[in-house]
Design a protein around this motif. Structure first.
Motif, PDB file in Angstrom:
ATOM      1  N   ARG A 145     -46.067  26.616  28.979  1.00  0.00           N
ATOM      2  CA  ARG A 145     -46.392  26.788  27.390  1.00  0.00           C
ATOM      3  C   ARG A 145     -46.107  25.626  26.651  1.00  0.00           C
ATOM      4  N   LYS A 176     -53.757  33.164  25.502  1.00  0.00           N
ATOM      5  CA  LYS A 176     -53.842  34.053  26.630  1.00  0.00           C
ATOM      6  C   LYS A 176     -54.251  33.260  27.829  1.00  0.00           C
ATOM      7  N   SER A 227     -47.839  22.549  27.537  1.00  0.00           N
ATOM      8  CA  SER A 227     -49.462  22.729  27.245  1.00  0.00           C
ATOM      9  C   SER A 227     -49.356  22.213  25.643  1.00  0.00           C
ATOM     10  N   SER A 258     -48.989  30.927  18.950  1.00  0.00           N
ATOM     11  CA  SER A 258     -48.975  31.865  19.939  1.00  0.00           C
ATOM     12  C   SER A 258     -48.664  33.095  20.236  1.00  0.00           C
ATOM     13  N   ILE A 316     -52.943  30.230  28.770  1.00  0.00           N
ATOM     14  CA  ILE A 316     -51.852  29.214  29.049  1.00  0.00           C
ATOM     15  C   ILE A 316     -50.619  30.064  29.951  1.00  0.00           C
ATOM     16  N   PRO A 317     -50.488  29.649  30.982  1.00  0.00           N
ATOM     17  CA  PRO A 317     -49.236  30.501  31.794  1.00  0.00           C
ATOM     18  C   PRO A 317     -47.779  29.974  31.084  1.00  0.00           C
ATOM     19  N   ALA A 318     -46.974  31.060  30.967  1.00  0.00           N
ATOM     20  CA  ALA A 318     -45.901  31.219  30.358  1.00  0.00           C
ATOM     21  C   ALA A 318     -44.998  30.242  30.715  1.00  0.00           C
ATOM     22  N   ASN A 319     -45.198  29.839  32.097  1.00  0.00           N
ATOM     23  CA  ASN A 319     -43.888  28.743  32.590  1.00  0.00           C
ATOM     24  C   ASN A 319     -44.395  27.409  32.099  1.00  0.00           C
TER      25      ASN A 319
END
Length: 202
Positions: free
Chosen positions: A72, A65, A75, A124, A67-70
């Motif tokens: 991921r 939650k 990361s 995720s 980690i920004p989607a763009n």
């Protein structure tokens, strides 16, 4: 949040057979074909991959939650690379012979589609207990196939398993079994047998 033990057991069992990475999903083929010329190499690669898989699934399921989607995917790769580096140095320090045999294939765990795929498809999206069960199941499923593949190739290619000679001097080793072609042949036969077993079990 209560734990659904039945679901966790199901997640674990999926990787062992129904969704086995190698014989069912057919992913992670690079190390499968490259390092299974001996049983020892297959076991070492399987355990190394399992450690990275389980560890990264735990971390990603815990911080998903945050980690920004763009970003991921980068990361995920950074987290995976951290654990791969640990495994690489661990093998070089304590098992230099195995580290030399596996060579570049340990660092390449970072881009193993099994590892990254489970982060995106499972860790995720699910709780940490389920991610742990999935990681262990997928890791063991990956490992047992590598060990079996390595055992078959080593037995017919060298007459031994884990370095212990099982076939005497009368046996003429099938050199093709320890070559890349032997990996394709053995894996193809193995997948065919497993698919037949699955069909008969339905």
């Amino acid at each position: 949040m209560s734990l659904d033990l039945k679901q966790i057991v199901s997640d674990f069992k999926n990787g062992l057979w129904a969704e086995n990475p190698i014989i069912r999903l057919v992913i992670g083929m690079c190390p499968t074909l490259a390092v299974t010329n001996t049983t020892e190499n297959g076991l070492a690669m399987g355990l190394a991959t399992s450690f990275v898989l389980v560890s990264s699934e735990i971390v990603i399921s815990l911080i998903k939650k945050l980690i920004p989607a763009n970003v991921r995917i980068p990361s995920y790769i950074l987290i995976i690379a951290t654990f791969v580096t640990f495994v690489d140095y661990f093998l070089k320090a304590f098992f230099p012979g195995i580290a030399a045999s596996l060579s570049i294939f340990i660092p390449l765990i970072v881009v193993n589609c099994l590892i990254l795929g489970r982060q995106e498809a499972f860790a995720s999206k699910h709780s940490t207990p389920r991610a742990i069960a999935d990681g262990i199941g997928m890791g063991l499923g990956f490992t047992w196939v590598l060990v079996l593949l390595g055992a078959i190739r080593e037995l017919f290619g060298m007459g031994s398993i884990f370095g212990f000679t099982l076939l005497g001097e009368w046996y003429r080793p099938m050199v093709i079994m320890v070559l890349p072609a032997g990996a394709f042949i053995t894996l193809g036969i193995l997948v065919g047998i497993m698919n037949q077993i699955s069909r008969e079990g339905k």
